[in-house]
Structures are given as structure tokens and as C-alpha cells.
Write a protein that holds these residues in place. Structure first.
Motif, PDB file in Angstrom:
ATOM      1  N   ALA A 160       0.833  -1.215   0.000  1.00 37.53           N
ATOM      2  CA  ALA A 160       0.000   0.000   0.000  1.00 37.53           C
ATOM      3  C   ALA A 160       0.863   1.259   0.000  1.00 37.53           C
ATOM      4  N   ALA A 161       2.042   1.199   0.626  1.00 37.77           N
ATOM      5  CA  ALA A 161       2.930   2.377   0.672  1.00 37.77           C
ATOM      6  C   ALA A 161       4.323   1.922   1.079  1.00 37.77           C
ATOM      7  N   HIS A 162       5.339   2.677   0.619  1.00 44.51           N
ATOM      8  CA  HIS A 162       6.730   2.435   1.048  1.00 44.51           C
ATOM      9  C   HIS A 162       7.345   3.798   1.333  1.00 44.51           C
ATOM     10  N   TYR A 163       8.464   4.140   0.694  1.00 47.53           N
ATOM     11  CA  TYR A 163       9.111   5.426   1.004  1.00 47.53           C
ATOM     12  C   TYR A 163       8.269   6.592   0.486  1.00 47.53           C
ATOM     13  N   ALA A 164       8.062   7.545   1.367  1.00 50.20           N
ATOM     14  CA  ALA A 164       7.385   8.792   0.981  1.00 50.20           C
ATOM     15  C   ALA A 164       7.672   9.815   2.058  1.00 50.20           C
ATOM     16  N   CYS A 165       8.109  10.986   1.660  1.00 45.82           N
ATOM     17  CA  CYS A 165       8.405  12.042   2.632  1.00 45.82           C
ATOM     18  C   CYS A 165       7.097  12.718   3.029  1.00 45.82           C
ATOM     19  N   ARG A 166       6.568  12.295   4.157  1.00 46.78           N
ATOM     20  CA  ARG A 166       5.294  12.834   4.635  1.00 46.78           C
ATOM     21  C   ARG A 166       5.223  12.731   6.151  1.00 46.78           C
ATOM     22  N   THR A 167       4.214  13.365   6.708  1.00 43.12           N
ATOM     23  CA  THR A 167       4.008  13.293   8.155  1.00 43.12           C
ATOM     24  C   THR A 167       3.211  12.044   8.513  1.00 43.12           C
ATOM     25  N   ARG A 168       3.153  11.752   9.809  1.00 38.53           N
ATOM     26  CA  ARG A 168       2.397  10.585  10.267  1.00 38.53           C
ATOM     27  C   ARG A 168       0.923  10.741   9.925  1.00 38.53           C
ATOM     28  N   ASN A 169       0.397   9.738   9.221  1.00 41.50           N
ATOM     29  CA  ASN A 169      -1.008   9.714   8.792  1.00 41.50           C
ATOM     30  C   ASN A 169      -1.383  10.926   7.947  1.00 41.50           C
ATOM     31  N   LEU A 192      -8.535  -5.378   4.863  1.00 41.68           N
ATOM     32  CA  LEU A 192      -9.819  -4.696   5.012  1.00 41.68           C
ATOM     33  C   LEU A 192     -10.975  -5.689   5.114  1.00 41.68           C
ATOM     34  N   ASP A 193     -11.005  -6.689   4.253  1.00 42.45           N
ATOM     35  CA  ASP A 193     -12.133  -7.630   4.214  1.00 42.45           C
ATOM     36  C   ASP A 193     -11.957  -8.827   5.150  1.00 42.45           C
ATOM     37  N   ASN A 230      -6.911  -2.598  14.541  1.00 43.38           N
ATOM     38  CA  ASN A 230      -7.304  -2.314  15.922  1.00 43.38           C
ATOM     39  C   ASN A 230      -6.633  -1.063  16.483  1.00 43.38           C
ATOM     40  N   SER A 231      -5.681  -0.499  15.755  1.00 39.17           N
ATOM     41  CA  SER A 231      -4.945   0.653  16.295  1.00 39.17           C
ATOM     42  C   SER A 231      -5.727   1.955  16.131  1.00 39.17           C
ATOM     43  N   ASP A 232      -6.156   2.267  14.921  1.00 36.34           N
ATOM     44  CA  ASP A 232      -6.944   3.484  14.666  1.00 36.34           C
ATOM     45  C   ASP A 232      -7.573   3.381  13.283  1.00 36.34           C
ATOM     46  N   ARG A 233      -8.348   4.381  12.929  1.00 38.99           N
ATOM     47  CA  ARG A 233      -9.060   4.358  11.650  1.00 38.99           C
ATOM     48  C   ARG A 233      -8.136   4.507  10.449  1.00 38.99           C
ATOM     49  N   HIS A 280      -5.493   2.817   9.887  1.00 35.50           N
ATOM     50  CA  HIS A 280      -4.878   1.548   9.524  1.00 35.50           C
ATOM     51  C   HIS A 280      -5.898   0.417   9.423  1.00 35.50           C
ATOM     52  N   ARG A 281      -7.153   0.768   9.109  1.00 33.67           N
ATOM     53  CA  ARG A 281      -8.186  -0.258   9.053  1.00 33.67           C
ATOM     54  C   ARG A 281      -8.042  -1.178   7.836  1.00 33.67           C
ATOM     55  N   ASP A 282      -7.257  -0.763   6.823  1.00 32.33           N
ATOM     56  CA  ASP A 282      -7.148  -1.573   5.613  1.00 32.33           C
ATOM     57  C   ASP A 282      -5.726  -2.055   5.312  1.00 32.33           C
ATOM     58  N   HIS A 283      -4.804  -1.892   6.268  1.00 27.42           N
ATOM     59  CA  HIS A 283      -3.430  -2.344   6.006  1.00 27.42           C
ATOM     60  C   HIS A 283      -2.660  -2.514   7.318  1.00 27.42           C
ATOM     61  N   PHE A 284      -1.514  -3.191   7.194  1.00 26.95           N
ATOM     62  CA  PHE A 284      -0.563  -3.290   8.300  1.00 26.95           C
ATOM     63  C   PHE A 284       0.550  -2.277   8.063  1.00 26.95           C
ATOM     64  N   HIS A 285       0.816  -1.465   9.064  1.00 29.36           N
ATOM     65  CA  HIS A 285       1.972  -0.562   9.009  1.00 29.36           C
ATOM     66  C   HIS A 285       3.116  -1.233   9.762  1.00 29.36           C
TER      67      HIS A 285
END
Length: 282
Positions: free
Chosen positions: A188-197, A229-230, A259-262, A264-269
Motif C-alpha cells: 500500500a505504501a513504502h518510502y514517501a516524505c510525509r508526516t504521520r497519517n 480490510l475484508d 485495531n490501532s486506529d481508523r 490503519h483499518r485496511d493495512h498493516f503498518h
């Protein structure tokens, strides 16, 4: 008087039967003598005459000695061994197949990174960014780990690549072995210069440092895709997804799921940030 009593007793005994004293051993019952077996037995000559002239060999046939027994007997008697040609051994691989295996391994080693033949990709060097907190010093672009392909080449540092390879080998592949095998990780994602969430004003994410990857699903050899997600709250995927989520806690320092927050409802970080209190898994 005595004569009268004697006559009375004699008459009484005669009236009721013979006195007990009259029985003698010659009249007592005893077992009859056994018949003479030697006289009634069939002579051996008669039995032999009734049998066929040649009797079949009723004894089991001895098995031929095995090569191991021959070698053991030679060692026991200090005789020279007959040589390796009598020992059972697998057939030698065809030369073409041997060259094919060596060529494949050489090719994999050439395209491997981070010192692990199971981690396939290429080195991309330093990744810079205008944002000071972002960037990777020695980045690699990963295409597969432990034989499982990534849905798209993913940029990260070697520490994250090694953790990903360990997780796939020790947890993902065994968990989906009967259902799979797993052939692809959905990235779903790898390297990207961004803030948390992607929140404004938040700290730079581990993605911006090349130390994180997000996995949204697992593709099987038959084409089936198990998505976070499913499948997280549905059987039979729920048990397997929770197992691989727990398996990531250790190789990675941070593991976040539905279970952590909304966010990450469709992926594992998964990231390799280290915390003083140990891995953070939620």
C-alpha cells in the motif's frame, strides 16, 4: 449271652448286606490299563510307503545377501571391500540440470541486496529530500523477499528489507502454507516524505526515513487475494491475518493494524523504529 449277641449281629449284617470288612482290593474299581500303543501304532514302514517318493521342500528360501551385508561381511573378515559400485547411491544429476541450478543461483546472487540472496532488488544509493528529516542514506529498491514478489518495487533501507524478509519467511509463508502458497505481497505504501497519517503539523513518518512499509493484502498462487480490510473480522482469514500481524511484532519495532486506529483499518503498518520499552504492536 455273648453267643446270643454275636448271633444277633451276624443276622443283622446278613439282612442288610455284606459287612464292610468283606470288600477286598481285588473287587474295588480301578482304571483300565492303557492299550499297547506300540502294537496299535502304524508302522513307520507303512507310513513311508503311503507318502510320495519325493517330498516338496517346505523350508523358506533364503534371501540373497544385500550389498550392505556383503560389505559388512567383508569388513568382519578383514577382506577388501568390493568397491563403491555395489553401494546403493542416487543417480547423478544431468549436467544440463546442474548447470541450470548453478546459473539460477548465480543470477539470484547477482541481483540480491543487503547481503541476503533471499532479498532481491537493486541498490539505489542515497535518497535526498528538501525536508531535512526525510531521506535514506543507503537505499535499496526491493522486488521480492524469500521468493514472494512485492506488488510494486519498494524503496527502503537494508534494516527494513531484512526485517521484511524475516517476517515473510518465518510467519507469512508458514501461516498461509495450506491456503497458498503466498506469491505476492500487496504494497500500500513504502518510502514517501510525509508526516504521520498525512496530518498537518505532525512528526515525519518512518516512511519518510525509508524504515516503513504498508501491506494491504496477500495474493495466493491460485489468484485469491486475502485483504486486511475484508479479512480482519471475517473467517477464515481473520485467524491467519491476526497470526501474521503478531508475527511481525519482533522483526519490526512498530506494528499497527485495524485495531490501532481508523488510519490503519485496511493495512498493516510495519516499521523498524526502536522504542525504549520494546516493540509497539497494536
Amino acid at each position: 449271652m455273648k453267643t446270643g449277641w454275636g448271633a444277633f449281629i451276624l443276622c443283622f449284617a446278613t439282612w442288610f448286606g455284606e459287612p464292610v470288612q468283606s470288600a477286598s482290593p481285588s473287587t474295588s474299581l480301578h482304571p483300565l490299563p492303557r492299550p499297547d500303543r506300540t502294537a496299535s501304532a502304524t508302522p513307520a514302514a507303512t507310513i513311508a510307503a503311503a507318502l510320495p517318493l519325493t517330498l516338496p521342500n517346505m523350508r523358506p528360501q533364503l534371501r540373497p545377501a544385500s550389498p550392505q551385508e556383503v560389505a559388512a561381511a567383508a569388513r568382519a573378515t578383514d577382506l577388501p571391500l568390493l568397491g563403491p559400485d555395489i553401494s546403493p547411491k542416487p543417480f547423478k544429476r544431468p549436467k544440463a540440470l546442474e548447470q541450470q541450478v548453478l546459473f539460477k543461483k548465480r543470477k539470484l546472487r547477482k541481483s540480491s541486496v543487503c547481503g541476503e540472496i533471499e532479498i532481491q532488488g537493486k541498490a539505489v544509493g542515497s535518497v535526498s529530500s528538501r525536508v531535512k528529516a526525510c531521506g535514506i542514506k543507503d537505499a535499496v529498491q526491493i522486488t521480492s523477499v524469500s521468493g514472494v514478489v512485492l506488488s510494486r518495487p519498494s524503496t527502503m533501507d537494508c534494516g527494513t528489507a531484512i526485517a521484511l524478509n524475516k517476517w515473510v519467511d518465518k510467519s507469512v509463508k508458514p501461516t498461509f502454507k495450506r491456503r497458498g502458497p503466498v506469491v505476492e505481497l500487496q504494497v500500500a505504501a513504502h518510502y514517501a516524505c510525509r508526516t504521520r497519517n498525512n496530518r498537518k503539523g505532525a512528526r515525519i513518518s518512518e516512511h519518510g526515513k525509508g524504515r516503513a512499509i504498508d501491506i494491504s493484502g496477500f495474493k495466493m498462487a491460485d489468484g485469491e487475494v486475502v485483504t486486511v480490510l475484508d479479512g480482519w473480522r471475517k473467517n477464515p482469514s481473520q485467524k491467519q491475518l491476526k497470526k501474521v500481524w503478531r508475527g511481525a511484532c519482533g522483526p519490526f519495532g512498530t506494528v499497527l493494524g485495524p485495531n490501532s486506529d481508523r488510519y490503519h483499518r485496511d493495512h498493516f503498518h510495519l516499521d523498524t523504529a526502536r522504542h525504549r520499552s520494546g516493540p509497539y504492536c497494536r
